[in-house]
Design an enzyme around this catalytic site. Structure first.
Site, mmCIF file in Angstrom:
data_model
loop_
_atom_site.group_PDB
_atom_site.id
_atom_site.type_symbol
_atom_site.label_atom_id
_atom_site.label_comp_id
_atom_site.label_asym_id
_atom_site.label_seq_id
_atom_site.Cartn_x
_atom_site.Cartn_y
_atom_site.Cartn_z
ATOM 1 N N LEU A 31 30.414 21.430 76.412
ATOM 2 C CA LEU A 31 30.860 22.636 77.125
ATOM 3 C C LEU A 31 31.381 22.335 78.527
ATOM 4 C CD1 LEU A 31 28.094 25.261 76.216
ATOM 5 C CD2 LEU A 31 30.171 24.640 74.956
ATOM 6 N N HIS A 35 34.971 26.847 78.157
ATOM 7 C CA HIS A 35 34.015 27.514 77.269
ATOM 8 C C HIS A 35 33.244 28.601 78.030
ATOM 9 C CE1 HIS A 35 34.197 23.353 75.398
ATOM 10 N NE2 HIS A 35 34.448 24.094 74.345
ATOM 11 N N GLY A 145 40.154 30.515 73.230
ATOM 12 C CA GLY A 145 40.911 30.107 74.407
ATOM 13 C C GLY A 145 42.385 29.932 74.068
ATOM 14 N N ARG A 185 37.855 16.466 75.330
ATOM 15 C CA ARG A 185 38.425 15.125 75.146
ATOM 16 C C ARG A 185 38.756 14.447 76.474
ATOM 17 N NH1 ARG A 185 40.423 17.396 70.168
ATOM 18 N NH2 ARG A 185 39.832 15.989 68.467
#
Ligand code: AMP
Length: 255
Positions: A31, A35, A145, A185
């Site tokens: 997170l 988020h 999102g 990532r």
């Protein structure tokens, strides 16, 4: 905050909450503030906030990508608790894909272009896990999102096509101060790779595919294209070292 591992457990837990509104925020964990913006919206709009925490193997086409995906459940649960989440649904893969599983949702056209072209089967995995989560949680509102604009478009199409009774809310992309869109990532990037990754938001800021491609010169570009989503976006995917990053900017104000 309660943490549920099985479908039976979460269904029983949510039964008394069905008098009020239930908001669902699907995540794969690791997170970050992106988020958290979804959780915050859910917290302010719904009586009960459910966050799913599941690294969905069905949406990864490369085993290496799945293995490398960052996981830190303890930290994620603490962050979810701080964000006011009521219930976390964190199943094992076998709970979601029991032996013999063979039913898939395929949003055929939207799921096969752009990301779908470079990640075959990705959106089939996304649509299937989302439908299953929607069926398990039965939320009134789901939060996604805009960072993953094609995912929003695919899920929105599935909701319309299958007449699912829920509302989808898409929230703006949260970025770091240097402009890089927050992504789980990003933590896989070396400092030098991160520096090069900054070309991605800079390229998209041009608002034009050809100018964007010029800015991305020297990077390994999968695509830079205007996608006819709602709203239309300039979307791109690049590889920086062994990490693949996607980003987009809306081309109209209304999100
Ligand atoms: P993920 O855990 O990557 O599957 O993402 C879970 C949800 O968070 C998805 O709806 C993503 O689109 C959303 N999300 C990821 N990154 C961002 C960001 N930088 N800003 C806003 N939402 C995001």
């Amino acid at each position: 905050m309660k943490v549920m591992r099985t479908i039976a457990e979460i269904r029983a837990e949510l039964e008394p909450a069905r008098d009020g509104t239930i908001g669902l925020v699907p995540t794969m964990g690791a997170l970050h503030a992106g988020h958290l913006s979804l959780l915050e919206a859910a917290r302010s709009e719904c009586d009960t906030v459910v966050m799913s925490l599941f690294v969905n193997p069905a949406q990864f086409s490369e085993t290496r990508d799945l293995t490398a995906y960052p996981r830190d459940e303890e930290r994620d649960l603490a962050a979810a608790d701080d964000a006011g989440v009521d219930v976390v649904f964190a199943p094992e893969a076998e709970e979601m894909y029991p032996s013999g599983f063979q039913t898939w949702v395929d949003v055929t056209e939207l799921g096969s272009v752009l990301e779908g072209e470079y990640r075959p089967g990705h959106f089939r995995g996304v649509a299937t896990v989302c439908l299953k989560l929607f069926t398990i949680v039965r939320p009134d509102v789901v939060y996604f999102g805009q960072k993953d604009a094609q995912q929003v478009e695919v899920v929105r199409r599935m909701i319309a096509d299958l007449a699912l009774e829920l509302e989808l809310r898409a929230l703006p992309t949260v970025r770091d101060v240097d402009g890089l869109a927050l992504s789980s990532r990003n933590q896989l990037l070396s400092p030098e790779e991160r520096e090069r990754a900054l070309l991605l938001p800079r390229a998209l800021a041009t608002g034009d595919p050809e100018r964007a491609l010029d800015v991305l010169d020297g990077l390994d570009v999968d695509y830079v294209e205007v996608a006819p989503f709602h709203p239309p976006v300039l979307a791109a995917a690049v590889r920086v070292g062994s990490t693949r990053l996607i980003d987009n900017i809306p081309l109209e104000e209304s999100q």
